[in-house]
Design a protein around this motif. Structure first.
Motif, short mmCIF file in Angstrom:
data_model
loop_
_atom_site.label_atom_id
_atom_site.label_comp_id
_atom_site.label_asym_id
_atom_site.label_seq_id
_atom_site.Cartn_x
_atom_site.Cartn_y
_atom_site.Cartn_z
N LEU A 38 0.84 -1.20 0.00
CA LEU A 38 0.00 0.00 0.00
C LEU A 38 0.88 1.25 0.00
O LEU A 38 0.90 2.04 0.95
CB LEU A 38 -0.93 -0.03 1.22
CG LEU A 38 -1.77 -1.31 1.35
CD1 LEU A 38 -2.59 -1.28 2.63
CD2 LEU A 38 -2.66 -1.50 0.13
N ARG A 39 1.57 1.47 -1.10
CA ARG A 39 2.49 2.61 -1.21
C ARG A 39 1.76 3.96 -1.24
O ARG A 39 2.26 4.97 -0.73
CB ARG A 39 3.34 2.45 -2.47
CG ARG A 39 4.24 1.22 -2.47
CD ARG A 39 5.21 1.25 -3.65
NE ARG A 39 6.10 0.09 -3.63
CZ ARG A 39 5.92 -1.01 -4.33
NH1 ARG A 39 4.85 -1.10 -5.11
NH2 ARG A 39 6.78 -2.00 -4.26
N SER A 40 0.57 3.96 -1.85
CA SER A 40 -0.16 5.23 -2.01
C SER A 40 -0.57 5.83 -0.67
O SER A 40 -0.72 7.05 -0.55
CB SER A 40 -1.40 5.02 -2.88
OG SER A 40 -2.30 4.11 -2.27
N LYS A 41 -0.75 4.98 0.33
CA LYS A 41 -1.13 5.50 1.64
C LYS A 41 0.05 6.17 2.33
O LYS A 41 -0.12 7.05 3.18
CB LYS A 41 -1.65 4.36 2.52
CG LYS A 41 -3.04 3.87 2.14
CD LYS A 41 -3.55 2.86 3.16
CE LYS A 41 -4.98 2.44 2.83
NZ LYS A 41 -5.52 1.49 3.84
N ALA A 42 1.23 5.71 1.98
CA ALA A 42 2.43 6.29 2.61
C ALA A 42 2.92 7.52 1.88
O ALA A 42 3.46 8.46 2.51
CB ALA A 42 3.54 5.23 2.65
N LEU A 43 2.72 7.55 0.55
CA LEU A 43 3.25 8.68 -0.24
C LEU A 43 2.35 8.91 -1.45
O LEU A 43 2.18 8.01 -2.28
CB LEU A 43 4.69 8.38 -0.68
CG LEU A 43 5.43 9.51 -1.39
CD1 LEU A 43 5.60 10.71 -0.44
CD2 LEU A 43 6.80 9.02 -1.86
N ALA A 44 1.81 10.09 -1.52
CA ALA A 44 0.91 10.42 -2.63
C ALA A 44 1.63 10.29 -3.96
O ALA A 44 2.80 10.64 -4.10
CB ALA A 44 0.39 11.86 -2.45
N GLY A 45 0.89 9.72 -4.93
CA GLY A 45 1.45 9.55 -6.27
C GLY A 45 2.10 8.20 -6.51
O GLY A 45 2.40 7.86 -7.66
N GLN A 46 2.31 7.45 -5.42
CA GLN A 46 2.91 6.13 -5.58
C GLN A 46 1.83 5.09 -5.89
O GLN A 46 0.69 5.19 -5.42
CB GLN A 46 3.67 5.71 -4.31
CG GLN A 46 4.90 6.55 -4.04
CD GLN A 46 5.93 6.39 -5.13
OE1 GLN A 46 6.30 5.29 -5.51
NE2 GLN A 46 6.39 7.54 -5.67
#
Length: 209
Positions: A38-46
């Motif tokens: 869940l990369r998008s939760k940690a960094l927008a745009g991922q």
């Protein structure tokens, strides 16, 4: 097939059932493991990513089909077992009782053979004994002495040897009778599957049918 071949087939069927049981007891073979990153939760745009991290073998079996094969093999084993039972019932002696009795003979024969070569003996244990006496002054004093450890057999070795000889003769006679019966007694059954080859290959062939 004769009784010996039937027993061999029965053993192979048991091995195949055990193989399937071990296979489906391994979680890696019956479960798919995925990880969602869940990369998008940690960094927008991922971008999120789903990764299959299963540790399945490349040649993994379809579990549903494998369960069906287990049932088929089990049915084959049961049916063969019934045919073997009928063949044994027609024999002029009880095969199971004869085999069990001979196992007991062979086991006890090993005991007798050990007894037949045992001998009486002794071992001098230097200064292993301890004793106490009072000296002339009335004081307790320790002294040491040797111990002769004697081992004496409590049986007649000639009788043991004679019993071993007779027991071996009986066991050989019964073994010959069993072997002859295994080869001559016919089992009215024809296997529905080819049991030659490794367990995996047998299953792969069954899956192709």
């Amino acid at each position: 097939m004769n009784l010996k071949e039937a027993f061999q087939a029965q053993n192979r069927l048991s091995e195949l059932l055990a193989y399937i049981g071990r296979y489906i007891s391994d979680d890696d073979n019956i479960m798919t493991v995925t990880e969602k990153h869940l990369r998008s939760k940690a960094l927008a745009g991922q971008q999120d990513e789903t990764v299959d991290v299963s540790r399945k073998d490349e040649d993994a079996f379809d579990v549903g089909k494998l369960l069906g094969i287990w049932q088929k093999v089990m049915h084959e084993k049961e049916t063969l077992g019934l045919a073997i039972g009928k063949a044994k019932a027609g024999m002029d002696f009880n095969l199971d009782a004869a085999v069990d009795a001979n196992k007991s003979r062979r086991a006890f024969l090993t005991v007798l053979q050990r007894m037949a070569v045992r001998k009486s003996s002794h071992e001098l244990q230097k200064r292993e004994g301890r004793g106490y006496v009072f000296n002339k002054d009335g004081n307790q004093t320790e002294y040491v002495y040797d111990i002769d450890r004697i081992l004496t057999i409590d049986y007649d070795r000639n009788k043991v040897r004679a019993m071993a000889k007779e027991l071996n003769r009986e066991a050989e006679t019964v073994s010959l009778k069993i072997d002859e019966a295994l080869l001559k007694t016919q089992v009215d059954y024809e296997l529905k599957m080819d049991l030659s080859g490794e367990n995996r290959l047998i299953i792969e062939e069954m899956l192709e049918d």
